[in-house]
Scaffold this motif. Structure first.
Motif, PDB file in Angstrom:
ATOM      1  N   LEU A  32       0.746  -1.305   0.489  1.00  0.00           N
ATOM      2  CA  LEU A  32       0.348   0.327  -0.327  1.00  0.00           C
ATOM      3  C   LEU A  32       0.817   1.159  -0.041  1.00  0.00           C
ATOM      4  O   LEU A  32       0.560   1.959  -0.807  1.00  0.00           O
ATOM      5  N   GLN A  33       2.146   1.191   0.764  1.00  0.00           N
ATOM      6  CA  GLN A  33       2.887   2.606   0.692  1.00  0.00           C
ATOM      7  C   GLN A  33       3.536   2.549  -0.596  1.00  0.00           C
ATOM      8  O   GLN A  33       3.192   3.530  -1.347  1.00  0.00           O
ATOM      9  N   ILE A  34       3.576   1.612  -0.710  1.00  0.00           N
ATOM     10  CA  ILE A  34       4.563   1.155  -2.374  1.00  0.00           C
ATOM     11  C   ILE A  34       3.598   2.286  -3.724  1.00  0.00           C
ATOM     12  O   ILE A  34       3.514   3.174  -4.231  1.00  0.00           O
ATOM     13  N   MET A  35       2.240   1.819  -3.071  1.00  0.00           N
ATOM     14  CA  MET A  35       1.082   2.147  -4.614  1.00  0.00           C
ATOM     15  C   MET A  35       0.457   3.746  -4.535  1.00  0.00           C
ATOM     16  O   MET A  35      -0.013   4.450  -5.281  1.00  0.00           O
ATOM     17  N   ASP A  36       0.685   4.010  -3.068  1.00  0.00           N
ATOM     18  CA  ASP A  36       0.170   5.345  -2.814  1.00  0.00           C
ATOM     19  C   ASP A  36       1.582   6.728  -3.004  1.00  0.00           C
ATOM     20  O   ASP A  36       1.235   7.335  -3.421  1.00  0.00           O
ATOM     21  N   THR A  37       2.387   5.436  -2.956  1.00  0.00           N
ATOM     22  CA  THR A  37       3.975   6.398  -3.356  1.00  0.00           C
ATOM     23  C   THR A  37       3.895   6.291  -4.979  1.00  0.00           C
ATOM     24  O   THR A  37       3.840   8.192  -5.492  1.00  0.00           O
TER      25      THR A  37
END
Length: 132
Positions: A32-37
């Motif tokens: 989720l962090q990577i996709m938000d980034t």
């Protein structure tokens, strides 16, 4: 992180300049962090180059210093993000990625260029600069 590391200095920071590293198991990243980034980067005016890689791919491993240098050279002009396709299957399906490394270049939130395989630093830099 040590100088030249592929890991961010502060993995909880949401800045695309800081969180632009390989989300390998055990380094504190969540998909989720990577996709938000990625979503944050795509919303910006500057181009975003994404390398979708596998840690087991020898070409991907060979590209690590090239991507690190590209990130340094284009730091304030473009986002450079690396996503482990073996961890994040959503990006594999969404962009129909079948091989590693896969290069996706976005401008204004839209896919502008894609390619596969090892690339020389100059070729990647030239491609990104064409969209700055």
């Amino acid at each position: 992180a040590k100088s030249g590391s592929i890991f961010p200095k502060n993995p909880t920071k949401s800045s695309t300049e800081e969180v632009s590293s390989r989300p390998v198991s055990g380094n504190g990243f969540k998909n989720l962090q990577i996709m938000d980034t990625l979503k944050t980067a795509l919303a910006e005016a500057k181009p975003t180059l994404v390398e979708v890689f596998s840690p087991r791919c020898s070409h991907c491993v060979d590209m690590e210093p090239v991507v690190a240098e590209l990130r340094t050279r284009l730091a304030d002009k473009a986002n450079v993000i690396q996503i482990d396709g073996t961890v994040d299957q959503d990006i594999m399906h969404e962009y129909k990625i079948a091989a590693y490394p896969c290069w996706l270049l976005f401008k204004d939130g839209k896919l502008a260029w894609r390619d596969y395989g090892s690339k020389p630093l100059g070729e990647l830099e030239h491609m990104v600069r064409d969209f700055i």
